[in-house]
Design a protein around this motif. Structure first.
Motif, PDB file in Angstrom:
ATOM      1  N   ARG A 126       0.834  -1.202   0.000  1.00 54.52           N
ATOM      2  CA  ARG A 126       0.000   0.000   0.000  1.00 54.52           C
ATOM      3  C   ARG A 126       0.873   1.257   0.000  1.00 54.52           C
ATOM      4  O   ARG A 126       0.613   2.202  -0.745  1.00 54.52           O
ATOM      5  CB  ARG A 126      -0.939  -0.009   1.214  1.00 54.52           C
ATOM      6  N   ALA A 127       1.939   1.247   0.790  1.00 50.70           N
ATOM      7  CA  ALA A 127       2.823   2.411   0.862  1.00 50.70           C
ATOM      8  C   ALA A 127       3.468   2.702  -0.492  1.00 50.70           C
ATOM      9  O   ALA A 127       3.596   3.862  -0.885  1.00 50.70           O
ATOM     10  CB  ALA A 127       3.895   2.197   1.939  1.00 50.70           C
ATOM     11  N   ARG A 132       4.017   6.075  -5.193  1.00 50.32           N
ATOM     12  CA  ARG A 132       4.222   6.131  -6.643  1.00 50.32           C
ATOM     13  C   ARG A 132       3.062   6.780  -7.384  1.00 50.32           C
ATOM     14  O   ARG A 132       3.266   7.558  -8.301  1.00 50.32           O
ATOM     15  CB  ARG A 132       4.438   4.713  -7.216  1.00 50.32           C
ATOM     16  N   TYR A 133       1.818   6.457  -6.990  1.00 48.85           N
ATOM     17  CA  TYR A 133       0.697   6.836  -7.830  1.00 48.85           C
ATOM     18  C   TYR A 133      -0.222   7.897  -7.232  1.00 48.85           C
ATOM     19  O   TYR A 133      -0.847   8.625  -7.963  1.00 48.85           O
ATOM     20  CB  TYR A 133      -0.078   5.575  -8.246  1.00 48.85           C
ATOM     21  N   PHE A 134      -0.289   7.995  -5.914  1.00 49.91           N
ATOM     22  CA  PHE A 134      -1.090   9.052  -5.318  1.00 49.91           C
ATOM     23  C   PHE A 134      -0.243  10.304  -5.100  1.00 49.91           C
ATOM     24  O   PHE A 134      -0.735  11.416  -5.207  1.00 49.91           O
ATOM     25  CB  PHE A 134      -1.704   8.608  -3.987  1.00 49.91           C
ATOM     26  N   LEU A 135       1.051  10.104  -4.768  1.00 49.11           N
ATOM     27  CA  LEU A 135       1.944  11.247  -4.537  1.00 49.11           C
ATOM     28  C   LEU A 135       2.831  11.540  -5.741  1.00 49.11           C
ATOM     29  O   LEU A 135       3.558  12.521  -5.741  1.00 49.11           O
ATOM     30  CB  LEU A 135       2.812  10.993  -3.307  1.00 49.11           C
ATOM     31  N   ASP A 136       2.802  10.675  -6.739  1.00 52.43           N
ATOM     32  CA  ASP A 136       3.555  10.859  -7.981  1.00 52.43           C
ATOM     33  C   ASP A 136       5.060  10.967  -7.743  1.00 52.43           C
ATOM     34  O   ASP A 136       5.739  11.793  -8.346  1.00 52.43           O
ATOM     35  CB  ASP A 136       3.029  12.087  -8.748  1.00 52.43           C
ATOM     36  N   LEU A 137       5.597  10.126  -6.855  1.00 51.46           N
ATOM     37  CA  LEU A 137       7.037  10.090  -6.613  1.00 51.46           C
ATOM     38  C   LEU A 137       7.682   9.137  -7.615  1.00 51.46           C
ATOM     39  O   LEU A 137       7.054   8.192  -8.084  1.00 51.46           O
ATOM     40  CB  LEU A 137       7.336   9.615  -5.193  1.00 51.46           C
ATOM     41  N   THR A 138       8.947   9.368  -7.903  1.00 54.22           N
ATOM     42  CA  THR A 138       9.693   8.457  -8.766  1.00 54.22           C
ATOM     43  C   THR A 138      10.000   7.181  -7.983  1.00 54.22           C
ATOM     44  O   THR A 138       9.844   7.134  -6.757  1.00 54.22           O
ATOM     45  CB  THR A 138      11.016   9.089  -9.224  1.00 54.22           C
ATOM     46  N   ALA A 157       5.271  -3.043  -6.018  1.00 54.46           N
ATOM     47  CA  ALA A 157       4.286  -2.461  -6.930  1.00 54.46           C
ATOM     48  C   ALA A 157       3.675  -3.555  -7.802  1.00 54.46           C
ATOM     49  O   ALA A 157       2.455  -3.581  -8.016  1.00 54.46           O
ATOM     50  CB  ALA A 157       4.921  -1.373  -7.797  1.00 54.46           C
ATOM     51  N   HIS A 158       4.514  -4.466  -8.278  1.00 59.36           N
ATOM     52  CA  HIS A 158       4.012  -5.570  -9.107  1.00 59.36           C
ATOM     53  C   HIS A 158       3.004  -6.412  -8.326  1.00 59.36           C
ATOM     54  O   HIS A 158       1.912  -6.720  -8.827  1.00 59.36           O
ATOM     55  CB  HIS A 158       5.182  -6.436  -9.591  1.00 59.36           C
TER      56      HIS A 158
END
Length: 178
Positions: A126-127, A132-138, A157-158
């Protein structure tokens, strides 16, 4: 900016606080701080200020600060003993732009289903999804924020997306069976 702060320019730290407060608050909320996010953010900024001498000059202040926020949030969640019931109330999904109420209702329902599915993921997965996708971090920033190798970010992520596909497919299968 950090060099100015180290030289005693407190206004420069105020500028950094202004710049990153919303992101830090959103991060704390998405990682589970819920209504205590403001306390987490305040504590994170105090800790960041105290730790500025240990900040590496070429590193990303944003990722470094979000790492502190993530650690503070993790401590809060652990102390509440509610790991599995964290809140993701700050995530906002893009609204449908065509003004069609039916499309908006479907979009809202899909967004709610997605957030429920994300909440059901194991904490580490979840973190990664949140960063990656809610905060748009690399990937690199996510690895730094979560204190894990980049490869772990990729594998988590996978696994998270595989589980999300399963969770989001379950209601569709139930609807077809009715």
């Amino acid at each position: 900016m950090v060099a100015r702060i180290r030289d005693g320019d407190s206004a420069a730290y105020g500028t950094l606080v202004d710049r990153y407060t919303a992101l830090a608050h959103r991060t704390a909320c998405l990682l589970g701080a819920g209504h205590e996010a403001e306390d987490v953010v305040q504590e994170a900024f105090v800790k960041a200020f105290r730790a500025l001498p240990s900040f590496r000059g070429g590193a990303s202040f944003r990722a470094w600060l979000l790492r502190i926020v993530a650690n503070e949030t993790h401590n809060l969640v652990r102390s509440r003993r509610r790991r599995a019931a964290t809140e993701l109330r700050a995530a906002s999904l893009a609204p449908v732009g065509d003004g069609d109420p039916a499309a908006q209702a479907l979009s809202d329902a899909a967004g709610a289903a997605l957030l429920d599915a994300v909440r059901a993921l194991p904490e580490k997965n979840r973190a990664v999804v949140v960063c990656r996708y809610f905060l748009d971090l690399t990937e690199g920033e996510t690895a730094e924020v979560l204190g894990c190798p980049r490869g772990s970010v990729k594998s988590r992520a996978h696994r998270a997306f595989a589980r999300l596909r399963e969770l989001l497919a379950e209601p569709a299968k139930e609807a077809v069976g009715d």
